[in-house]
Every structure is written in C-alpha cells, then in structure tokens.
Design an enzyme around this catalytic site. Structure first.
Site, PDB file in Angstrom:
ATOM      1  N   ASN A  69      40.612  46.398  43.629  1.00  0.00           N
ATOM      2  CA  ASN A  69      40.871  45.287  44.259  1.00  0.00           C
ATOM      3  C   ASN A  69      41.390  45.378  45.476  1.00  0.00           C
ATOM      4  O   ASN A  69      42.378  45.988  45.786  1.00  0.00           O
ATOM      5  CB  ASN A  69      41.719  44.479  43.184  1.00  0.00           C
ATOM      6  CG  ASN A  69      42.530  43.274  43.747  1.00  0.00           C
ATOM      7  OD1 ASN A  69      42.404  43.126  45.077  1.00  0.00           O
ATOM      8  ND2 ASN A  69      43.288  42.335  42.754  1.00  0.00           N
TER       9      ASN A  69
ATOM     10  N   CYS B 269      45.311  37.514  48.599  1.00  0.00           N
ATOM     11  CA  CYS B 269      43.776  37.367  48.281  1.00  0.00           C
ATOM     12  C   CYS B 269      42.856  36.323  48.246  1.00  0.00           C
ATOM     13  O   CYS B 269      41.546  36.458  48.320  1.00  0.00           O
ATOM     14  CB  CYS B 269      43.936  37.917  46.580  1.00  0.00           C
ATOM     15  SG  CYS B 269      44.818  39.366  46.364  1.00  0.00           S
TER      16      CYS B 269
ATOM     17  N   HIS C  68      36.889  36.607  44.160  1.00  0.00           N
ATOM     18  CA  HIS C  68      37.694  37.890  44.572  1.00  0.00           C
ATOM     19  C   HIS C  68      37.781  38.762  43.528  1.00  0.00           C
ATOM     20  O   HIS C  68      37.809  38.436  42.140  1.00  0.00           O
ATOM     21  CB  HIS C  68      39.344  37.126  44.930  1.00  0.00           C
ATOM     22  CG  HIS C  68      40.272  38.310  44.676  1.00  0.00           C
ATOM     23  ND1 HIS C  68      40.045  39.265  45.697  1.00  0.00           N
ATOM     24  CD2 HIS C  68      41.466  38.326  44.022  1.00  0.00           C
ATOM     25  CE1 HIS C  68      41.026  40.037  45.226  1.00  0.00           C
ATOM     26  NE2 HIS C  68      42.014  39.415  44.439  1.00  0.00           N
TER      27      HIS C  68
HETATM   28  C1  LIG Z   1      47.721  43.890  34.829  1.00  0.00           C
HETATM   29  C2  LIG Z   1      47.014  43.606  33.761  1.00  0.00           C
HETATM   30  C3  LIG Z   1      45.684  44.368  33.760  1.00  0.00           C
HETATM   31  C4  LIG Z   1      47.860  44.195  32.452  1.00  0.00           C
HETATM   32  O1  LIG Z   1      47.056  43.750  31.281  1.00  0.00           O
HETATM   33  P1  LIG Z   1      48.020  43.103  30.300  1.00  0.00           P
HETATM   34  O2  LIG Z   1      47.410  43.212  29.096  1.00  0.00           O
HETATM   35  O3  LIG Z   1      48.699  42.076  30.699  1.00  0.00           O
HETATM   36  O4  LIG Z   1      49.215  44.429  29.958  1.00  0.00           O
HETATM   37  P2  LIG Z   1      50.601  44.489  29.079  1.00  0.00           P
HETATM   38  O5  LIG Z   1      51.817  44.985  30.189  1.00  0.00           O
HETATM   39  O6  LIG Z   1      50.865  43.184  28.275  1.00  0.00           O
HETATM   40  O7  LIG Z   1      50.179  45.567  28.195  1.00  0.00           O
HETATM   41  C5  LIG Z   1      49.531  45.725  27.314  1.00  0.00           C
HETATM   42  C6  LIG Z   1      49.205  46.975  26.758  1.00  0.00           C
HETATM   43  O8  LIG Z   1      48.696  47.935  27.300  1.00  0.00           O
HETATM   44  C7  LIG Z   1      49.383  49.037  27.762  1.00  0.00           C
HETATM   45  N1  LIG Z   1      49.193  49.315  29.085  1.00  0.00           N
HETATM   46  C8  LIG Z   1      49.750  48.659  30.245  1.00  0.00           C
HETATM   47  N2  LIG Z   1      49.355  49.219  31.185  1.00  0.00           N
HETATM   48  C9  LIG Z   1      48.445  50.167  30.970  1.00  0.00           C
HETATM   49  C10 LIG Z   1      47.811  51.270  31.917  1.00  0.00           C
HETATM   50  N3  LIG Z   1      47.760  50.960  33.048  1.00  0.00           N
HETATM   51  N4  LIG Z   1      47.072  52.119  31.212  1.00  0.00           N
HETATM   52  C11 LIG Z   1      47.201  52.115  29.799  1.00  0.00           C
HETATM   53  N5  LIG Z   1      47.788  51.228  29.189  1.00  0.00           N
HETATM   54  C12 LIG Z   1      48.297  50.206  29.433  1.00  0.00           C
HETATM   55  C13 LIG Z   1      50.800  48.462  27.472  1.00  0.00           C
HETATM   56  O9  LIG Z   1      51.731  49.691  27.013  1.00  0.00           O
HETATM   57  C14 LIG Z   1      50.400  47.619  26.083  1.00  0.00           C
HETATM   58  O10 LIG Z   1      50.491  48.167  25.077  1.00  0.00           O
HETATM   59  P3  LIG Z   1      51.011  47.880  23.685  1.00  0.00           P
HETATM   60  O11 LIG Z   1      50.216  46.589  23.483  1.00  0.00           O
HETATM   61  O12 LIG Z   1      50.528  48.951  22.748  1.00  0.00           O
HETATM   62  O13 LIG Z   1      52.515  47.616  23.805  1.00  0.00           O
HETATM   63  C15 LIG Z   1      46.564  42.151  33.685  1.00  0.00           C
HETATM   64  O14 LIG Z   1      47.563  41.312  33.037  1.00  0.00           O
HETATM   65  C16 LIG Z   1      45.938  41.459  34.591  1.00  0.00           C
HETATM   66  O15 LIG Z   1      44.931  41.902  35.185  1.00  0.00           O
HETATM   67  N6  LIG Z   1      46.426  40.531  35.114  1.00  0.00           N
HETATM   68  C17 LIG Z   1      45.795  39.939  36.298  1.00  0.00           C
HETATM   69  C18 LIG Z   1      46.292  40.562  37.327  1.00  0.00           C
HETATM   70  C19 LIG Z   1      45.650  40.468  38.800  1.00  0.00           C
HETATM   71  O16 LIG Z   1      44.291  40.240  38.690  1.00  0.00           O
HETATM   72  N7  LIG Z   1      46.294  40.303  39.950  1.00  0.00           N
HETATM   73  C20 LIG Z   1      45.505  40.302  41.192  1.00  0.00           C
HETATM   74  C21 LIG Z   1      45.744  38.861  41.601  1.00  0.00           C
HETATM   75  S1  LIG Z   1      45.086  39.125  43.427  1.00  0.00           S
END
Ligand SMILES: CC(C)(COP(=O)(O)OP(=O)(O)OC[C@H]1O[C@@H](n2cnc3c(N)ncnc32)[C@H](O)[C@@H]1OP(=O)(O)O)[C@@H](O)C(=O)NCCC(=O)NCCS
Lengths: 80, 326
Positions: free
Chosen positions: B282, B123, B248
């Site tokens: 993204n 990215c 990004h």
């Molecule tokens: C991927 C991302 C959105 C996930 O969010 P998160 O808060 O870390 O997600 P988690 O896996 O800890 O889950 C949190 C909660 O949301 C829920 N959840 C996870 N993915 C979900 C989805 N797609 N839809 C609905 N609910 C979801 C989980 O079940 C969890 O629920 P709970 O707290 O009741 O158990 C986040 O970590 C992120 O954006 N990180 C950066 C990634 C990025 O930008 N990468 C690209 C770099 S180029």
C-alpha cells in the site's frame, strides 16, 4: 420474521461473502472454528446483515457474535 | 474604474498525456518481515493480499522518488521539463512540513519556476490531485501539469507494529495532465467522512501511523463502491463501458469487495482489476498510478482504455473519477 427466516437469510449472506454453502450455516456452528470465517469476512457479513435485517451491528458487538446462534439472537433482539 | 480584468483562454477539456512510476530497489518479502515481527506469509496473503513490497533506501525521499517518476511521465508525454508550468505533489509522508515536495521535484527535474504546491488528501491524494490539475487547466491557470503521488510511508511506520508494518510501503508515480478538445478526464466524485476524522492518524511528532483496521475495512467495503458508481454517472459513462478498475491498493480484500459491487451494479465481469498491491504493498497516494503504469507495461491495460479510479484513506477521505489511460 421468524428465527428460521433469520437463519436462512444469514446463510445466504455467509455463502455470498465467504463461499460457505448456506446449508452448512446451522445454529450451533462457530463462525471461526467451524465455518473458517475470518474477522474481515465477519465485517462484510455484518454490513450485509445490517442492510438485510435493519439492525446495527457495531464492531464491539460483532466481536461477541461467536456462533451462528449468537448472530440470530442478536438480530432477533435488535431488528427494526 | 473602467479597467476590466481579463481571464485566460482555456481548453474545454483535459487528458492524461503521460505516466511513469518509481519503485525503490529493495524488495521486502513477508518472510523477511516475519523474522522481526510476529506475523507470517499466509496471514498477510490471505488478510491483506500482499506477497512483497518495496522499501525506500535512506537516500530515497518523497521528492527524489517523485522526480524519478516525473521524469518518466514527462518523457512518456513526449514533452520536456520546459513544457511544465505547474507541479503538484500529493503526499502525506514528508518528514517535515516545509519545504514542500513540489519545489524540490521541480528543482530535481530542472523545471524552471513552475507553480509548485503539495496536497494532502492521504490515500485519496491522486484523485484529488487529478481533479485539481484538470480544473486548473480548464480554467486557463496552467497548461501542462506534472502531478506526482509520492510516499515514504516507512518513515511513519513503527517497524514493530505488525498491523501497519505489513501493509505500507514506499514508491511514487506521476502523470502529465494537459488540455484536450474532447474530455479524457471526467468530473470528480469526492468527499470525506466527518464522523471518522480520528480513524487513521499520527498522534504527534514522536508517533507513527495508527489505524482502527476493522473500522476502516468496514467503511471501505461499504462506502466506496457508491462513490465510484457516482463518478461514472457524473462522467456520463455506463459502468459496462469501463475497461479497468483502478482502486487505491489498500488491501486486496477491499479491492475485490468493491469490484464485486461494481460488477453487481453493471460493470463487466471481465473488467480488468488492478491488484498491484500483491507486489507493491500500500503506497497511499502513489498506489493508483503505480498500478496503472505497471499494468500498462505488462500489456494488461492499453492506451485509450477507460479507467475508473477511486482513492480512499485517512480523513477519512475519498475521491473518484473516470479517465482514459495514456
Ligand atoms: C489491518 C487489517 C489487515 C487487520 O486485520 P483484522 O482482521 O482487522 O485484524 P485483527 O487485529 O482483528 O486481528 C485478527 C487476528 O489476526 C491476528 N493478527 C493481527 N495482525 C496480524 C499480523 N500482522 N500477522 C499475523 N496475525 C495477525 C490477530 O492476533 C488476531 O488473531 P486472533 O483472532 O487469533 O486473536 C485489516 O483490519 C485491514 O486491512 N483493514 C483495512 C486497513 C486499510 O486498508 N487501511 C488503509 C487505508 S488507506
């Protein structure tokens, strides 16, 4: 730094990151259920708490900090 | 022994002369994704900031999307294919490592025998590519470089993996980089996090993209703002001079967190912030130039505006520079 100071400092961070008034950040509150703070805001709060209190809060420890009191105790135990 | 090697004449500086982008036709809403995976519109909007994204058709490839964007960028620069002597494609989503995409882009655009290579900085690819293009022109190794960022991420996403299927999308954008008397592209601030090499990865040929979401989120919201600030410092501009912050488009929460830090460090509270992820998703190396071109088309960014771009992602890798919007 006393527990009250940690609580006050944490309140400021929570207000800045999540827009929750610092006064609402009291020891018995749950971050998720009472203050409506999601997992990503918790990460930002942890990063700022690390800077402010000189502690390390790795992701796996962060997952255990359910209430404000959990966070205050963790910081109290681990601060520099 | 007496013969000496001569080095080419070269311009003192570089600029971006043209910009273009391509988004595939098919729009996929959060509700459509929620039909097949356990997710919902509200969660995606609040956690990631995406409302809809574009998915490539079977017939869209990294090269075909890159060529579509490249054609527009060359025209925007007022040039023709005959003027391009180097093609660089930033991509991390080719279906196979050879042939690389740059020769195919050149072939589709009928650019005769240019230098042609791909770079993979995930990215951060656009910022790495811009630095490479700019440096080669300033060294006299190329005159007009077509730099493309093109990604077909859907080829590398498990549609059943709700963590990634909601974030990543397809698309391409391109710029033409050329020589200039005064600098319109600043020096790069780049690097990588060597303790995070396995944080976003594809395990093997049968696997899809995997990432440790919270680790990436923590890194991006803490390590990237200082990189952007360093890029402005290297370019000798004040943060308050920046018109546009083009991050990004990883996650809107990340973009907003970095922007907040830049404003706290002196950027104008009125700085224009690219939030193209809302309707584009993204698109990795394509996200910065797609965002910029769409903002230009919408009149939110004008030609000559000072842009601070920062790319970051798998590696974990990061790169940033200041440039003027064409
Ligand atoms: C991927 C991302 C959105 C996930 O969010 P998160 O808060 O870390 O997600 P988690 O896996 O800890 O889950 C949190 C909660 O949301 C829920 N959840 C996870 N993915 C979900 C989805 N797609 N839809 C609905 N609910 C979801 C989980 O079940 C969890 O629920 P709970 O707290 O009741 O158990 C986040 O970590 C992120 O954006 N990180 C950066 C990634 C990025 O930008 N990468 C690209 C770099 S180029």
């Amino acid at each position: 730094m006393s527990n009250e100071d940690i609580l006050a400092g944490l309140g400021e961070i929570v207000e800045e990151v999540a827009g929750v008034p610092a006064a609402d950040v009291t020891a018995d509150k749950s971050f998720t259920d009472d203050l409506d703070i999601d997992s990503l805001s918790m990460v930002e709060i942890a990063v700022q708490a690390e800077d402010k209190f000189g502690v390390k809060i790795p992701d796996d420890e962060l997952a255990n900090l359910k209430t404000v009191q959990d966070a205050v105790s963790y910081i109290e135990r681990n601060k520099a | 022994m007496s013969a000496s090697i001569t080095l080419p004449e070269h311009p003192a500086a570089t600029r971006i002369a043209g910009l273009g982008h391509f988004r595939p036709e098919r729009v996929v809403t959060n509700d459509e994704l929620a039909k097949t995976i356990d997710t919902n519109d509200e969660w995606i909007r609040t956690r990631v900031g995406i409302a809809e994204r574009h998915f490539a058709a079977e017939s869209d490839t990294v090269a075909s999307m890159g060529a579509a964007a490249g054609r527009l960028a060359i025209a925007d620069a007022g040039l023709t294919s005959a003027d391009i002597d180097l093609v660089i494609v930033a991509t991390c989503t080719l279906p196979t490592p050879i042939p690389h995409a740059a020769t195919k882009v050149a072939s589709l655009l009928d650019i005769q025998a240019p230098g042609a290579f791909d770079i993979n900085a995930a990215c951060a690819g656009f910022c790495y590519g811009l630095s490479t293009a700019s440096a080669l022109i300033r060294a006299g190794e190329a005159r007009n470089v077509l730099l493309v960022g093109s990604e077909k991420l859907t080829d590398w996403i498990d549609p059943a993996d709700r963590a990634n299927a909601i974030i990543f999308a397809d698309g391409a954008a391109a710029v033409v980089v050329t020589g200039a008397e005064t600098a319109e592209i600043g020096p790069v601030a780049w690097g990588c996090a060597i303790d995070h090499t396995e944080t976003i990865y594809i395990k093997d040929r049968e696997s899809f993209i995997y990432q440790e979401g919270q680790t990436v989120f923590r890194w991006a919201t803490s390590a990237i703002a200082p990189v952007a600030i360093e890029a402005a410092r290297r370019a000798g501009v004040e943060l308050s001079d920046i018109d546009v912050f083009a991050s990004h488009q990883a996650n809107l929460r990340i973009v907003e967190s970095i922007a907040k830090k830049l404003i706290a460090a002196g950027a104008s509270p009125d700085i224009t912030i690219a939030k193209d992820i809302v309707t584009t998703g993204n698109t990795s190396s394509a996200s910065i130039p797609i965002a910029l071109d769409r903002m230009r088309q919408a009149g939110e960014v004008r030609s000559g505006d000072l842009v601070l771009a920062v790319g970051f992602g798998a590696g974990l890798t990061f790169g940033s520079q200041v440039f003027r919007c064409p």
